[in-house]
Scaffold this motif. Structure first.
Motif, PDB file in Angstrom:
ATOM      1  N   GLU A   1      -1.877  -8.828   6.913  1.00 45.29           N
ATOM      2  CA  GLU A   1      -0.088  -9.090   5.664  1.00 45.29           C
ATOM      3  C   GLU A   1       0.549  -8.945   6.496  1.00 45.29           C
TER       4      GLU A   1
ATOM      5  N   TYR B   1       5.094   7.364  -4.369  1.00 44.04           N
ATOM      6  CA  TYR B   1       3.379   6.765  -3.857  1.00 44.04           C
ATOM      7  C   TYR B   1       3.148   8.041  -2.528  1.00 44.04           C
TER       8      TYR B   1
ATOM      9  N   PRO C   1       2.565   2.425   7.560  1.00 42.93           N
ATOM     10  CA  PRO C   1       2.445   1.000   7.312  1.00 42.93           C
ATOM     11  C   PRO C   1       3.880   0.380   6.664  1.00 42.93           C
ATOM     12  N   ASN C   2       4.960   1.321   5.262  1.00 37.57           N
ATOM     13  CA  ASN C   2       5.337   0.216   5.007  1.00 37.57           C
ATOM     14  C   ASN C   2       6.890   0.336   5.423  1.00 37.57           C
ATOM     15  N   ALA C   3       6.344   0.741   6.047  1.00 37.18           N
ATOM     16  CA  ALA C   3       8.290   1.386   7.155  1.00 37.18           C
ATOM     17  C   ALA C   3       8.268  -0.196   8.257  1.00 37.18           C
TER      18      ALA C   3
ATOM     19  N   TYR D   1       7.396  -3.140   8.959  1.00 38.92           N
ATOM     20  CA  TYR D   1       8.022  -4.992   9.625  1.00 38.92           C
ATOM     21  C   TYR D   1       8.716  -5.118   9.659  1.00 38.92           C
TER      22      TYR D   1
ATOM     23  N   ASN E   1       9.383   6.772  -1.902  1.00 41.87           N
ATOM     24  CA  ASN E   1       9.070   6.298  -2.667  1.00 41.87           C
ATOM     25  C   ASN E   1       8.116   7.728  -3.682  1.00 41.87           C
TER      26      ASN E   1
ATOM     27  N   GLU F   1      14.688   4.130   8.889  1.00 38.92           N
ATOM     28  CA  GLU F   1      13.291   3.502   7.351  1.00 38.92           C
ATOM     29  C   GLU F   1      12.948   4.643   6.448  1.00 38.92           C
TER      30      GLU F   1
ATOM     31  N   HIS G   1       0.772   6.382   5.020  1.00 39.51           N
ATOM     32  CA  HIS G   1       1.166   5.902   3.762  1.00 39.51           C
ATOM     33  C   HIS G   1       2.912   5.055   4.247  1.00 39.51           C
TER      34      HIS G   1
ATOM     35  N   VAL H   1      12.306   5.092   2.922  1.00 38.59           N
ATOM     36  CA  VAL H   1      10.765   5.143   2.266  1.00 38.59           C
ATOM     37  C   VAL H   1       9.318   6.280   1.448  1.00 38.59           C
TER      38      VAL H   1
END
Lengths: 338, 354
Positions: free
Chosen positions: A26, A218, A239-241, A243, A216, A209, A236, A213
């Motif tokens: 990813e 999810y 991983p989304n914050a 990058y 959200n 960040e 949850h 996230v």
């Protein structure tokens, strides 16, 4: 312990490895997309080009400048003693004045016969090593503190953010200078000082960040499904914050190397270590040339000065474009050292 | 408004407590012998043998419990007692008072050019958004960010002091050379007939009617001020540019334009004034930043202020000095931070609501 008990954990390991592989893929995919976007902009293309050159030099340092003592490659060699004689203190004395570029020393030597070319090559490797080490370790602390702070909120957030604020009150360069001094000088001490006073900035950013996230659906869904807070944070939310955090933090390598070489410029690392800042520090003694040629020792400042300026420029050109893509909020957040 | 101020003031002790704990923790990294210099006011006490030092450690309780030591250290710091400075050969406080005017003078001279260029170019870039002048300032800004002060300073010194100053007319004798004053001027300033009213050399020289000393001091300030300006205005230029861009999008600017106000006046009267707010508040930080961050610049130019002292003390492991300086500067920063925040609340009502 019998076989049936170990099996689930082995499966767990495989599962974890698979997750790790997915995550890496990813990140690679996202990196490729970012790179393609960057290459559309001429300024960031130049930046990328500069950094690729520096990275190549750093990577192939042992080939470009074979070290005299392979177990201590960062020690600048002072070979070819020009006029060896016994000094009163009983030490060997090297050619103390700089010598201009010649066949043996293509960029010349600075004071005490330190080779400029060798120092630039290994200095590049040192710059990357230092930058990556500091950013990674600082980031790790920042991510944990920031994520915990944002996820739990309330008094946990209040306390952690007050601590962050307290650390941010200290003027960065002076604080790191003092801590390095107290710890006893040296490159490792500089690294420690940078981590101690560097993590709060990241903690604050990661917190922002994660808060973003966390909104959200999810995350809500995971919590409703009964996931514990540790699982929600690490599976949850983070991983989304992570990058944008990773990208923007890696761009700090330029300014971190700049600040670190400011300290080595002042003389806070052992003499003879291949570091750009120290090399520039030496040239302070050679500002004035001779009567015939006022700029006689130009090479002692121009070569190392170019190296560090282009290195930092590369990161800044890249950073400027990446920040436009990712997050305008962080722009100019790191105060620079004067 | 009052609630905001009260909340800010309530946090002040917490921040102060945290900062002192960190400073004290840094001090505890040293062993009692190394810490002694913070507790004496007379260096001859430190010259004694080991028994003498042990007696001093006993006397100042450097092996007592941390809580007791912390309380004592805070008490000492409140009374501005930071111990003996080996590099300044006097107490840290006296060393600070002696060098502060030099740094203050450098700072005061640097603020003007930094803010002037930042505001002028920032407005220009915003008005000509995305045109060549905007791109040009963008490139110059990035170059400014990237050129380390120690490289720029040394190159300037090489060019102006090493090369140019030899070919200057006698009127410019002593210009661009390192330090704060030429030797002859130093002797006059140190003499009895010269009254130190403010301890800022340029001002004192004028008050004493010594225009040659003023001219000399000015010549010594040119390069450090140029270095400080160049590396600092990049950041302020960006802030000014984005603030101006935002202001130009406001309704009242459109209203002014549709009323038929000349574009030049729209920019000058309606937009620029409002766009200046963030710069005005940030200039408080600029002062503190310059006061604390001139370590490199002062070192390059041999300028006898706080920054070069800090660097020198760090090299000689003069812990009392570096820690004392850090304490001064950090407390100063907290105070300015508070003042700026409170002023901001007064100027901009939106802040109070958050």
């Amino acid at each position: 312990m019998n076989a049936t008990e170990t099996r689930p954990s082995r499966e767990g390991l495989q599962w974890a490895l698979r997750r790790l592989k997915d995550a890496l893929l990813e990140i690679l995919r996202a990196t490729r997309d970012t790179l393609l976007q960057l290459l559309k902009n001429p300024l960031s293309t130049v930046g990328l080009f500069l950094l690729v050159i520096f990275a190549t030099v750093a990577l192939f340092a042992p080939l470009l400048a074979p070290p005299e003592r392979p177990n201590a490659p960062y020690q600048i060699p002072q070979r070819e003693i020009v006029r060896p004689f016994q000094a009163p203190q009983g030490k060997d004395v090297y050619e103390t004045t700089p010598t201009p570029p010649s066949a043996n020393h293509i960029l010349g030597t600075t004071q005490d016969y330190y080779d400029i070319y060798y120092t630039l090559i290994w200095g590049a490797r040192n710059a990357f090593k230092l930058g990556i080490l500091i950013v990674l370790s600082t980031l790790m602390i920042g991510v944990v503190v920031g994520a915990v702070s944002a996820y739990f909120g309330g008094w946990v957030d209040e306390i952690l953010m007050r601590i962050v604020e307290i650390f941010l009150v200290f003027p960065f360069l002076l604080a790191t200078l003092v801590l390095t001094t107290i710890l006893g000088r040296g490159l490792d001490k500089i690294v420690i000082a940078f981590i101690v006073f560097g993590w709060p900035g990241y903690a604050r950013f990661v917190r922002g960040e994660v808060l973003h996230v966390k909104e959200n659906a999810y995350v809500e869904a995971a919590r409703a499904a009964g996931a514990g807070s540790r699982r929600v944070i690490f599976r949850h939310v983070l991983p989304n914050a992570i990058y944008p955090v990773l990208v923007l933090a890696s761009l700090d390598i330029g300014s971190i190397v700049l600040s670190a070489s400011a300290l080595s410029f002042l003389g806070l690392i052992p003499e003879g270590f291949a570091d750009w800042g120290q090399l520039i520090g030496f040239s302070r003694n050679w500002i004035l040339g001779t009567v015939q040629n006022p700029l006689e020792y130009w090479y002692t400042i121009i070569f190392p000065g170019l190296a560090i300026s282009l290195f930092v420029l590369g990161w800044n050109l890249l950073g400027d474009a990446v920040r436009d893509i990712f997050d305008p909020r962080l722009r100019g957040s790191r105060s620079r050292s004067s | 408004m009052l609630a905001y101020i009260a909340r800010r003031l309530l946090f002040l002790p917490i921040i102060l407590f945290g900062v002192t704990v960190i400073l004290f923790a840094m001090l505890q990294l040293l062993n009692p012998y190394e810490r002694l210099s913070l507790y004496v006011k007379d260096p001859s006490q430190l010259r004694g043998g080991k028994e003498q030092l042990d007696r001093l450690i006993e006397k100042h309780g450097l092996k007592d419990s941390l809580f007791v030591q912390y309380g004592r250290w805070v008490n000492k710091s409140i009374h501005l007692d930071f111990g003996w400075s080996e590099t300044a050969k006097t107490t840290v406080l006296n060393g600070f008072l002696g060098r502060f005017p030099a740094t203050l003078e450098l700072t005061l001279f640097a603020i003007g050019p930094i803010l002037f260029f930042a505001i002028w170019l920032g407005v220009l870039a915003a008005v000509h958004h995305n045109r060549w002048i905007d791109q040009l300032t963008r490139v110059i800004t990035i170059l400014g960010y990237s050129l380390p002060s120690f490289v720029l300073g040394l190159v300037l010194l090489m060019g102006f002091y090493g090369l140019l100053s030899r070919h200057l007319p006698p009127l410019f004798g002593g210009w661009f050379s390192p330090g704060r004053l030429s030797e002859w001027a130093q002797q006059i300033v140190g003499g009895e007939s010269f009254h130190a009213y403010t301890r800022l050399v340029t001002v004192d020289a004028l008050l004493n009617g010594q225009w040659r000393i003023f001219w000399d001091a000015l010549g010594h300030l040119v390069l450090p001020v140029a270095t400080l300006s160049y590396i600092n205005w990049a950041g302020y230029l960006r802030i000014m540019r984005s603030s101006m861009l935002e202001t130009l999008r406001q309704d009242y600017v459109t209203t002014a334009r549709s009323k038929g106000v000349e574009e030049r006046l729209v920019i000058k009267r309606h937009a620029r004034r409002n766009a200046l707010i963030p710069i005005v508040t940030l200039s408080g930080f600029l002062v503190v930043g310059l006061l604390s961050g001139v370590v490199i610049t002062e070192t390059i130019f041999g300028y006898p202020g706080l920054g070069s002292w800090a660097a020198q003390a760090a090299l000689q492991l003069d812990v009392a000095t570096v820690l004392g300086l850090l304490t001064f500067v950090t407390i100063l920063f907290i105070v300015v931070n508070l003042i700026v925040d409170l002023l901001y609340a007064v100027i901009d009502p939106r802040v109070r609501l958050t």
